[in-house]
Design an enzyme around this catalytic site. Structure first.
Site: not given
Ligand code: UT7
Length: 320
Positions: A111, A247, A277
């Site tokens: 990215c 980005h 993204n």
């Molecule tokens: O260009 C660079 C590329 N990457 C990035 O920039 C990614 C950077 N990271 C992020 O944007 C965030 O970490 C995410 C959007 C990927 C995730 O958000 P988060 O607030 O960090 O969520 P999390 O990973 O802590 O997950 C929270 C909960 C989990 O469930 P439990 O364990 O609390 O029950 C996940 O399993 O949300 C769940 N979860 C979802 N639920 C519904 C993860 N993905 C999803 C989803 N829909 N798509």
């Protein structure tokens, strides 16, 4: 001499995939995706690959700049989803648009690819080697996405953005770039697994994998840090910066960066809600919108900043 953006062009696939569409294939919902990322929809390509999208964006950028393909000295494509191992996507674009006098090559900086491409060109311009460049960020990440992994498949979209850069008196004021290979595994795509007759293994197709929280932590630290470095180096006060073109990975990352920089959100334009993204294409997609909406006047100072797999990061401070 420095690099000035002389024209921008973009190409996004026609297929719009909404959050509700994705909720039909993985356990997710519109509310979660919007509130955690700011994304409402993204484009997914069914026909054009990375090089085809790139060539279409490139033609528009040349048109906007009033530059002919033959005038291009150097053509760089930033991508982490090339159509082939080789030939490079840049060489394919060169052939498609007729940039017969250019040297063409790809760079892999995820990215941060568009920023890295711009900084490479700046080096050539400063050395007096080239005068006209075409840089492109193009991705079809949909082909390396694991469509059963809700942690990644809701985030990314396909698209391409291109810019013609010309050597000029005004343009890039300063820049910085960095990488940290020890953090590689947090965002990876092992799509080229080894296979040969000695090991008896076969090439395997791999998908993108990501430790989202780790990438998030990295981004909210590195993005403001790189902007601060540039402001300090140049002595340009924040008040003089009209926009921060970051980005587009997650709305919350951009909000956190604004907070750390103590800058108002209206200085941080966004297009993530409509495209998701798009990796190395996200900055030119956003810049193109800003140009279309008349948000940039000659003399405006803006900072662009990207980060991504590698890990890589970079920022450019320029005068429009
Ligand atoms: O260009 C660079 C590329 N990457 C990035 O920039 C990614 C950077 N990271 C992020 O944007 C965030 O970490 C995410 C959007 C990927 C995730 O958000 P988060 O607030 O960090 O969520 P999390 O990973 O802590 O997950 C929270 C909960 C989990 O469930 P439990 O364990 O609390 O029950 C996940 O399993 O949300 C769940 N979860 C979802 N639920 C519904 C993860 N993905 C999803 C989803 N829909 N798509």
């Amino acid at each position: 001499m420095t690099a000035r953006i002389a024209g921008i062009g973009i190409c996004v696939p026609e297929n719009i995939i909404t959050n509700d569409d994705l909720a039909k294939i993985v356990d997710t919902n519109d509310e979660w995706i919007r509130s955690r990322t700011g994304i409402c929809e993204r484009r997914i390509s069914t026909e054009d690959g990375t090089s085809a999208l790139a060539a279409k964006a490139a033609k528009k950028a040349l048109e906007a700049a009033g530059v002919s393909p033959e005038e291009i000295d150097i053509l760089i494509l930033g991508t982490s989803s090339p159509d082939y191992n080789y030939p490079s996507g840049a060489c394919e674009v060169q052939a498609a648009i007729g940039a017969v006098n250019a040297v063409a090559f790809d760079i892999s900086a995820a990215c941060a690819g568009f920023i890295f491409a711009m900084e490479i060109v700046q080096g050539f311009f400063q050395a007096g080697i080239y005068k006209t460049a075409l840089i492109i960020g193009s991705e079809t990440l949909s082909k390396v996405t694991d469509w059963s992994d809700r942690g990644t498949c809701v985030l990314f979209g396909d698209g391409a953005g291109a810019a013609v850069l010309k050597a000029d008196e005004k343009g890039i004021i300063d820049m910085m770039m960095g990488s940290d290979g020890t953090k590689g595994p947090v965002l990876a795509c092992q799509s080229r697994t080894l296979g040969n007759f000695l090991t008896g293994t076969k090439p395997e197709i791999g998908f993108m994998t990501m430790d989202g929280q780790e990438v998030f932590r990295f981004a909210v630290k590195k993005v403001p840090e790189s902007v601060e470095i540039l402001l300090k180096k140049t002595g340009i006060p924040k008040e003089e910066i009209k926009y921060y073109v970051l980005h587009q990975a997650n709305e919350r990352i951009i909000e956190a960066a604004a907070k750390r920089l103590k800058e108002p959100m209206d200085k941080f334009p966004m297009s993530i809600s409509r495209y998701g993204n798009t990796s190395t294409a996200s900055i030119p997609l956003l810049l193109n919108e800003m140009v279309e909406h008349g948000m940039l006047e000659p003399g405006d100072k803006i900072v662009m900043s990207g980060f991504g797999a590698g890990m890589t990061w970079g920022a450019v401070l320029l005068e429009w």
